[in-house]
Scaffold this motif. Sequence first.
Motif: not given
Length: 90
Positions: A6-7, A11, A39-43
């Motif tokens: 999904s990433c 990213l 960290k936001p959005g890093a998985g």
Amino acid sequence: MAWPSSCSLELRRRAVRMVAEVLGDHPAEPAALKAVAQKPGAGTAEALSKWVRQDQTGSGRRPTAKPRLAPDHRDLCRSRTGSEIDGVRR
């Protein structure tokens, strides 16, 4: 077949670079993975670990295959009885 991520690829690449950058600030790789994962959005740390391993394998810094056993060791590993291993049939 693996599920599609999904990433985005960008990213994932950026997250792998971030792990490499902060690796020197932490005592071990798992600590660096956790720091970047916060960290936001890093998985997740698990996903980051997989991405880092894939990057290392793809760039040749990590071997891709497990070493093969020598032929004589393979023979011993096959399911045999003890009498067949020493070469005497009883």
